[in-house]
Enzyme design. Structure first.
Site, PDB file in Angstrom:
ATOM      1  N   PRO A 187       1.163  -1.608  -0.341  1.00  0.00           N
ATOM      2  CA  PRO A 187       0.214   0.173  -0.250  1.00  0.00           C
ATOM      3  C   PRO A 187       0.538   1.329   0.169  1.00  0.00           C
ATOM      4  O   PRO A 187       1.915   1.266   0.725  1.00  0.00           O
ATOM      5  CB  PRO A 187      -0.774  -0.488   1.235  1.00  0.00           C
ATOM      6  CG  PRO A 187      -0.143  -1.186   2.015  1.00  0.00           C
ATOM      7  CD  PRO A 187       0.654  -1.801   1.219  1.00  0.00           C
ATOM      8  N   ASN A 188       0.637   1.873  -0.839  1.00  0.00           N
ATOM      9  CA  ASN A 188       0.735   3.713  -0.594  1.00  0.00           C
ATOM     10  C   ASN A 188       2.302   3.343  -1.567  1.00  0.00           C
ATOM     11  O   ASN A 188       2.200   5.107  -2.117  1.00  0.00           O
ATOM     12  CB  ASN A 188       0.845   4.758   0.304  1.00  0.00           C
ATOM     13  CG  ASN A 188       0.086   4.148   1.468  1.00  0.00           C
ATOM     14  OD1 ASN A 188      -1.390   4.992   1.098  1.00  0.00           O
ATOM     15  ND2 ASN A 188      -0.268   4.239   2.884  1.00  0.00           N
ATOM     16  N   ARG A 216       5.438  11.993  -3.100  1.00  0.00           N
ATOM     17  CA  ARG A 216       5.434  12.815  -1.721  1.00  0.00           C
ATOM     18  C   ARG A 216       6.464  12.032  -0.865  1.00  0.00           C
ATOM     19  O   ARG A 216       7.246  10.824  -0.788  1.00  0.00           O
ATOM     20  CB  ARG A 216       4.037  12.320  -0.623  1.00  0.00           C
ATOM     21  CG  ARG A 216       2.582  13.918  -1.161  1.00  0.00           C
ATOM     22  CD  ARG A 216       2.009  13.295  -0.868  1.00  0.00           C
ATOM     23  NE  ARG A 216       0.921  13.192  -1.798  1.00  0.00           N
ATOM     24  CZ  ARG A 216      -0.161  12.245  -1.648  1.00  0.00           C
ATOM     25  NH1 ARG A 216      -0.171  11.620  -1.067  1.00  0.00           N
ATOM     26  NH2 ARG A 216      -1.222  11.662  -2.605  1.00  0.00           N
ATOM     27  N   TYR A 249      11.934   8.243   0.822  1.00  0.00           N
ATOM     28  CA  TYR A 249      11.330   7.395  -0.822  1.00  0.00           C
ATOM     29  C   TYR A 249      12.378   7.801  -1.945  1.00  0.00           C
ATOM     30  O   TYR A 249      12.234   6.700  -2.817  1.00  0.00           O
ATOM     31  CB  TYR A 249      10.197   6.999  -0.733  1.00  0.00           C
ATOM     32  CG  TYR A 249       9.661   6.523   0.842  1.00  0.00           C
ATOM     33  CD1 TYR A 249      10.174   5.479   1.824  1.00  0.00           C
ATOM     34  CD2 TYR A 249       8.142   6.901   1.734  1.00  0.00           C
ATOM     35  CE1 TYR A 249       9.363   4.437   2.739  1.00  0.00           C
ATOM     36  CE2 TYR A 249       7.661   7.070   2.639  1.00  0.00           C
ATOM     37  CZ  TYR A 249       7.952   5.334   3.167  1.00  0.00           C
ATOM     38  OH  TYR A 249       7.910   5.181   4.254  1.00  0.00           O
ATOM     39  N   ASN A 253       7.956  -6.022  -1.480  1.00  0.00           N
ATOM     40  CA  ASN A 253       7.777  -4.637  -0.249  1.00  0.00           C
ATOM     41  C   ASN A 253       6.391  -4.579   0.142  1.00  0.00           C
ATOM     42  O   ASN A 253       5.544  -4.129  -0.668  1.00  0.00           O
ATOM     43  CB  ASN A 253       8.255  -3.117  -0.888  1.00  0.00           C
ATOM     44  CG  ASN A 253       8.260  -2.601   0.021  1.00  0.00           C
ATOM     45  OD1 ASN A 253       8.294  -2.736   0.929  1.00  0.00           O
ATOM     46  ND2 ASN A 253       9.056  -1.455  -0.870  1.00  0.00           N
ATOM     47  N   ALA A 312       3.726  -1.148   4.986  1.00  0.00           N
ATOM     48  CA  ALA A 312       2.895  -0.889   5.989  1.00  0.00           C
ATOM     49  C   ALA A 312       2.667  -2.467   6.420  1.00  0.00           C
ATOM     50  O   ALA A 312       2.599  -2.497   7.487  1.00  0.00           O
ATOM     51  CB  ALA A 312       1.872   0.144   6.277  1.00  0.00           C
ATOM     52  N   GLU A 315      12.537 -10.372   0.641  1.00  0.00           N
ATOM     53  CA  GLU A 315      11.465  -8.530   1.565  1.00  0.00           C
ATOM     54  C   GLU A 315      12.732  -7.685   1.092  1.00  0.00           C
ATOM     55  O   GLU A 315      13.850  -7.325   1.729  1.00  0.00           O
ATOM     56  CB  GLU A 315      11.431  -9.060   2.677  1.00  0.00           C
ATOM     57  CG  GLU A 315      10.660  -7.278   3.410  1.00  0.00           C
ATOM     58  CD  GLU A 315      10.883  -7.607   4.769  1.00  0.00           C
ATOM     59  OE1 GLU A 315      11.152  -9.011   5.530  1.00  0.00           O
ATOM     60  OE2 GLU A 315      10.498  -6.733   5.718  1.00  0.00           O
ATOM     61  N   HIS A 358      12.736  -3.390   1.338  1.00  0.00           N
ATOM     62  CA  HIS A 358      12.404  -1.518   1.873  1.00  0.00           C
ATOM     63  C   HIS A 358      12.878  -0.635   1.365  1.00  0.00           C
ATOM     64  O   HIS A 358      14.112  -1.132   1.511  1.00  0.00           O
ATOM     65  CB  HIS A 358      12.431  -0.917   3.294  1.00  0.00           C
ATOM     66  CG  HIS A 358      11.319  -2.611   3.953  1.00  0.00           C
ATOM     67  ND1 HIS A 358       9.630  -2.649   4.440  1.00  0.00           N
ATOM     68  CD2 HIS A 358      11.859  -3.624   4.341  1.00  0.00           C
ATOM     69  CE1 HIS A 358       9.326  -4.083   4.154  1.00  0.00           C
ATOM     70  NE2 HIS A 358      10.217  -4.399   5.029  1.00  0.00           N
ATOM     71  N   ARG A 401      14.168   3.672  11.555  1.00  0.00           N
ATOM     72  CA  ARG A 401      12.822   4.682  11.484  1.00  0.00           C
ATOM     73  C   ARG A 401      12.374   3.995  13.020  1.00  0.00           C
ATOM     74  O   ARG A 401      12.747   3.383  13.958  1.00  0.00           O
ATOM     75  CB  ARG A 401      11.793   4.190  11.014  1.00  0.00           C
ATOM     76  CG  ARG A 401      12.842   4.902   9.530  1.00  0.00           C
ATOM     77  CD  ARG A 401      12.504   4.652   8.038  1.00  0.00           C
ATOM     78  NE  ARG A 401      10.687   5.619   8.298  1.00  0.00           N
ATOM     79  CZ  ARG A 401       9.670   4.726   7.479  1.00  0.00           C
ATOM     80  NH1 ARG A 401      10.055   4.871   5.588  1.00  0.00           N
ATOM     81  NH2 ARG A 401       8.821   6.177   7.142  1.00  0.00           N
TER      82      ARG A 401
END
Ligand code: CA2
Length: 149
Positions: free
Chosen positions: A11-12, A19, A24, A75, A78, A99, A101, A108
């Site tokens: 998601p996102n 943004r 990112y 990825n 969340a 995996e 990211h 973070r």
């Protein structure tokens, strides 16, 4: 026939490049997809690159990969930190999983330090931006070459 790798994004991630560039980067999802396609071509792999904001859709795609794909680069966004269902689907696929990211999740917030996926993955790459996806594809190419030899 070239091994097929499914490259999945949660998601996102469709917002990439629009943004939060400090977190990112400036690349869009389309740039990321193109970089993966180029890397896959160079490595002798086929890829399907997908993104969804719907958890059930991601799970359906993982189920569909079984007996069809050679590996999954994911990825989970969340959902990494929340979804036992995605972990279970990845296990059920019986495929090797890497995996990825974009950001270094360990630098973070503490809630990003837990991943439901890491312990069932072949490996985890984080903090290297889009390069992490290309590294994951290069690793799969090596792995599949070893198995074919
Ligand atoms: O660093 C990563 O790749 C993450 O998987 C990205 C997720 C985050 O929840 C994970 O903890 C780490 C968030 C993706 C959101 O992507 C955006 C991109 C641009 C603008 C806003 C969100």
């Amino acid at each position: 026939m070239k091994p097929l790798v499914l490259v999945l994004n949660g998601p996102n991630l469709n917002l990439l490049g629009t943004r939060e560039p400090a977190q990112y980067g400036h690349e869009t999802l389309a740039d990321l997809a193109q970089g993966c396609a180029d890397a896959a071509h160079a490595q002798g792999l086929e890829i399907e690159f997908r993104q969804t904001n719907h958890e059930g859709e991601l799970i359906d795609w993982i189920h569909g990969a079984r007996n069809r794909c050679a590996g999954i680069v994911i990825n989970p966004g969340a959902w990494t930190h929340t979804s036992v269902a995605i972990r279970d689907a990845l296990v059920a696929s019986e495929l090797p999983v890497i995996e990825v990211h974009l950001s270094n999740v360990h630098k973070r917030e503490p809630f990003r330090h837990l991943s439901f996926v890491s312990s069932i993955a072949v490996g985890v790459i984080c903090g290297l931006g889009s390069h992490g996806y290309r590294m994951a594809l290069a690793h799969f190419a090596d792995l599949f070459r070893e198995h074919a030899a």
